[in-house]
Design an enzyme around this catalytic site. Sequence first.
Site, PDB file in Angstrom:
ATOM      1  N   LYS A 160      55.809  16.896  48.192  1.00 57.55           N
ATOM      2  CA  LYS A 160      55.066  16.439  49.367  1.00 57.55           C
ATOM      3  C   LYS A 160      54.300  17.622  49.945  1.00 57.55           C
ATOM      4  O   LYS A 160      54.902  18.677  50.169  1.00 57.55           O
ATOM      5  CB  LYS A 160      56.042  15.871  50.410  1.00 57.55           C
ATOM      6  CG  LYS A 160      55.373  15.387  51.689  1.00 57.55           C
ATOM      7  CD  LYS A 160      56.412  14.883  52.687  1.00 57.55           C
ATOM      8  CE  LYS A 160      55.724  14.406  53.964  1.00 57.55           C
ATOM      9  NZ  LYS A 160      56.701  13.960  54.977  1.00 57.55           N
ATOM     10  N   LYS A 201      58.744  20.493  49.724  1.00 60.38           N
ATOM     11  CA  LYS A 201      57.992  20.018  50.887  1.00 60.38           C
ATOM     12  C   LYS A 201      57.283  21.213  51.519  1.00 60.38           C
ATOM     13  O   LYS A 201      57.925  22.128  52.029  1.00 60.38           O
ATOM     14  CB  LYS A 201      58.935  19.359  51.903  1.00 60.38           C
ATOM     15  CG  LYS A 201      58.218  18.798  53.131  1.00 60.38           C
ATOM     16  CD  LYS A 201      59.205  18.118  54.057  1.00 60.38           C
ATOM     17  CE  LYS A 201      58.521  17.567  55.294  1.00 60.38           C
ATOM     18  NZ  LYS A 201      59.476  16.914  56.215  1.00 60.38           N
TER      19      LYS A 201
END
Length: 329
Positions: free
Chosen positions: A252, A199
């Site tokens: 992400k 992330k």
Amino acid sequence: MTTSIVRHRRLRRTAGIRNLVRETHLHVHDLIMPIFVAHGDNVKTEISSMPGVFNLSLDRLDAEIEEIVSLGIQAVLLFGIPATKDSVGTGAYAEDGIVQQATRKIKKLAPDLVVIADTCLCEFTDHGHCGVVHEGDCGAVVDNDESLALLVRTAVSQAQAGADIIAPSNMMDGFVGAIRQGLDEAGFEDIPIMSYAVKYSSAYYGPFREAAQSAPKFGDRKTYQMDSANAREALREAETDVREGADMLMVKPGLAYLDIVRLLKERFDLPLVVYNVSAEYAMVKAAAMQGWIDERAIVLETLTGMKRAGADMIITYHAKDAVRWMSGR
């Protein structure tokens, strides 16, 4: 001797031939729809930077879940906006927390719908960070290990409420191992962890922070989310999560990181998830509203590209529209 031209176009000549040789297929079962649930009654507030996405109160969930199920979407990702916030994110792990209430309601409305609970504290803390904050010699610092204890409590409470999958997004070191141990000790050894393994600290999260009301009140998240310039670090993060017991890995954001998706696909054999995040959605919507792009074509091409890069599942705010377009509705 005459050299023959290699005619690749033979396999592109008609729609039928193109369909026969197509390598990558996007399917409704690939898609996960995020939902934002808020306290209150009769709340259906459109998020200004994400047209078509709403904050919904519990009493407005019925229609949303009915639509999702009718389209054949098999999973939702739950985010909650609490009535009140505090420094330690109590609402994240409260038995009557908004995500816990929404999970119970969804499982009653649609028992077969897979409920994935986002496991983080940022939506529930009054400072907007993903863990417990202490003042240090150099200013405010997120305490990694103290935060882990609260994240474990959150994951266990979500599993107790009926969540099918725990999806920790906090990027604290050791979060997968701590949550796996906590779930196992609480009797939830069969509940899988969908780790936000890679992330990045990204500008693509802006509209989400409006939706979840989770923008940091000071500083940023660069000390615990990844530097967008790094790729080898992504492999280290993912390898750590695999070692600690993750069942699925996530990258992400999506579009600017498809090279990372491919790296993880080639290195690890766990199911791979990509998050088609809020700004990616917002940019498409804004351009479509101006008449500058063909929204349907852009969305389906983007999602197919994510699948081609290696994603097994795609979390996307386009999920409902994409299913309609794929089925010709």
